[in-house]
Write an enzyme that holds these catalytic residues in place. Structure first.
Site, PDB file in Angstrom:
ATOM      1  N   GLU A   1      49.225 114.282  32.278  1.00 24.26           N
ATOM      2  CA  GLU A   1      48.390 115.423  31.830  1.00 24.26           C
ATOM      3  C   GLU A   1      47.281 115.601  32.803  1.00 24.26           C
ATOM      4  OE1 GLU A   1      46.109 117.356  28.242  1.00 24.26           O
ATOM      5  OE2 GLU A   1      47.331 115.709  27.768  1.00 24.26           O
TER       6      GLU A   1
ATOM      7  N   ARG B   1      46.070 103.168  29.922  1.00 27.43           N
ATOM      8  CA  ARG B   1      45.048 103.735  31.129  1.00 27.43           C
ATOM      9  C   ARG B   1      43.766 103.048  31.010  1.00 27.43           C
ATOM     10  NH1 ARG B   1      47.073 108.132  33.447  1.00 27.43           N
ATOM     11  NH2 ARG B   1      48.890 109.061  32.748  1.00 27.43           N
TER      12      ARG B   1
ATOM     13  N   SER C   1      42.399 117.522  46.180  1.00 29.41           N
ATOM     14  CA  SER C   1      43.513 116.870  46.742  1.00 29.41           C
ATOM     15  C   SER C   1      44.913 117.612  46.545  1.00 29.41           C
ATOM     16  CB  SER C   1      43.670 115.481  46.169  1.00 29.41           C
ATOM     17  OG  SER C   1      44.502 114.363  46.701  1.00 29.41           O
TER      18      SER C   1
ATOM     19  N   ARG D   1      47.210 115.101  36.210  1.00 27.34           N
ATOM     20  CA  ARG D   1      47.810 115.734  37.249  1.00 27.34           C
ATOM     21  C   ARG D   1      48.362 117.272  36.995  1.00 27.34           C
ATOM     22  NH1 ARG D   1      52.531 112.148  37.779  1.00 27.34           N
ATOM     23  NH2 ARG D   1      51.543 110.814  36.178  1.00 27.34           N
TER      24      ARG D   1
ATOM     25  N   LEU E   1      51.781 114.325  44.363  1.00 25.04           N
ATOM     26  CA  LEU E   1      52.632 113.187  45.119  1.00 25.04           C
ATOM     27  C   LEU E   1      53.189 112.445  44.055  1.00 25.04           C
ATOM     28  CD1 LEU E   1      49.767 112.081  47.279  1.00 25.04           C
ATOM     29  CD2 LEU E   1      51.600 113.574  47.948  1.00 25.04           C
TER      30      LEU E   1
ATOM     31  N   ARG F   1      43.696 110.820  25.274  1.00 23.52           N
ATOM     32  CA  ARG F   1      42.288 110.854  25.839  1.00 23.52           C
ATOM     33  C   ARG F   1      42.025 112.345  25.303  1.00 23.52           C
ATOM     34  NH1 ARG F   1      41.933 110.243  32.106  1.00 23.52           N
ATOM     35  NH2 ARG F   1      43.881 111.408  32.014  1.00 23.52           N
TER      36      ARG F   1
ATOM     37  N   GLN G   1      49.133 112.312  23.529  1.00 20.37           N
ATOM     38  CA  GLN G   1      47.624 112.263  24.455  1.00 20.37           C
ATOM     39  C   GLN G   1      46.754 111.690  23.617  1.00 20.37           C
ATOM     40  OE1 GLN G   1      45.942 111.167  26.986  1.00 20.37           O
ATOM     41  NE2 GLN G   1      47.066 112.658  28.212  1.00 20.37           N
TER      42      GLN G   1
END
Length: 280
Positions: free
Chosen positions: A83, A121, A58, A85, A65, A44, A42
């Protein structure tokens, strides 16, 4: 670690999803949130609290989802993608999340694919992106051309991005937090020392310089700094010669064109001796 070029790079997230022999994607399974850990690929480093909270709300209403993508470990699972989510699901209080498990994801190829998926991303800051590019090169043996091809970038873009990591910590932090742009940072990195880069950053912020103005300032600052360093070195040499001649410590303040000389003596005898030399 093998330096062989990984296969299948550049196909995006589709390249990560395992398929059956009939070409169908495997069905996600529910995995305990606490059994999953973040990926070391990762890039970020910051997850903004407000958007993460909105995603968590959400998820409370609709669930996760889009399944996460993970690889199996001896003691759980490691994320390949998803990550944000996963963090939001934890924030929402979920015990389990849907995830697709790659049983073959222990290879370098799959680790590289996960890293490339993260680099694709749009919400990465320039420093996060540069660190991800460096990881592809240093840990997986890809060249600048390889990285550019896999990410659909120009080679020059990759090289320019990597240059940002030559900046001092303060300059990198300013880029990551959008205080200055990557263009400003690349101009400041031309300054050799950390002190000079930090000084340049203060000038850019205080005067609201554009990238072009920053480049011009750096070009003007570097010769000026060199001349000042050379002048200081010459003054030190002169001071050393005078001290050797007079036998007393001296201090020269100013420049080669204007300044003052201070003499220090510790006794009347030293004062008389130095005065005799000065008037002889």
């Amino acid at each position: 670690m093998s330096q062989q070029r990984p296969r299948g790079l550049g196909r995006g997230l589709d390249a990560l999803i395992p398929m059956t022999s009939e070409g169908e994607a495997l069905v996600p399974q529910m995995i305990a949130v606490d059994q999953i850990r973040p990926s070391r690929q990762q890039v970020r480093s910051r997850f903004d609290a407000e958007p993460l909270g909105e995603l968590a709300e959400s998820i409370r209403l609709h669930g996760v989802l889009q399944p996460l993508l993970v690889r199996r470990l001896a003691d759980g699972y490691e994320l390949i993608a998803g990550e944000r989510r996963w963090r939001a699901a934890r924030l929402a209080g979920l015990d389990t999340v849907p995830a697709v498990v790659r049983s073959d994801a222990g290879s370098d190829e799959q680790l590289v694919l996960g890293l490339i998926e993260n680099l694709q991303r749009t919400d990465l800051d320039p420093i996060e992106e540069a660190r991800g590019l460096r990881k592809l090169i240093e840990e997986f043996g890809l060249t600048h051309d390889d990285v550019a091809q896999r990410l659909g970038k120009h080679r020059v873009s990759v090289t320019q991005s990597l240059r940002l990591l030559g900046g001092c910590a303060v300059v990198q932090s300013a880029v990551a937090s959008s205080v200055i742009t990557a263009g400003h940072a690349r101009a400041l990195i031309a300054l050799e020392s950390q002190a000079a880069q930090e000084h340049g950053l203060k000038v850019v912020i205080a005067k609201h310089l554009s990238v072009r103005q920053t480049e011009n300032w750096v070009r003007a600052y570097r010769p000026r700094r060199r001349r000042r360093d050379e002048s200081t070195a010459e003054l030190r040499a002169i001071a050393a010669d005078v001290e050797s001649s007079l036998g007393l410590p001296i201090k020269i303040a100013g420049s080669l064109n204007r300044g003052r000389i201070e003499l220090r003596y510790a006794s009347r005898e030293e004062l008389e001796r130095v005065c005799a030399k000065l008037v002889s």
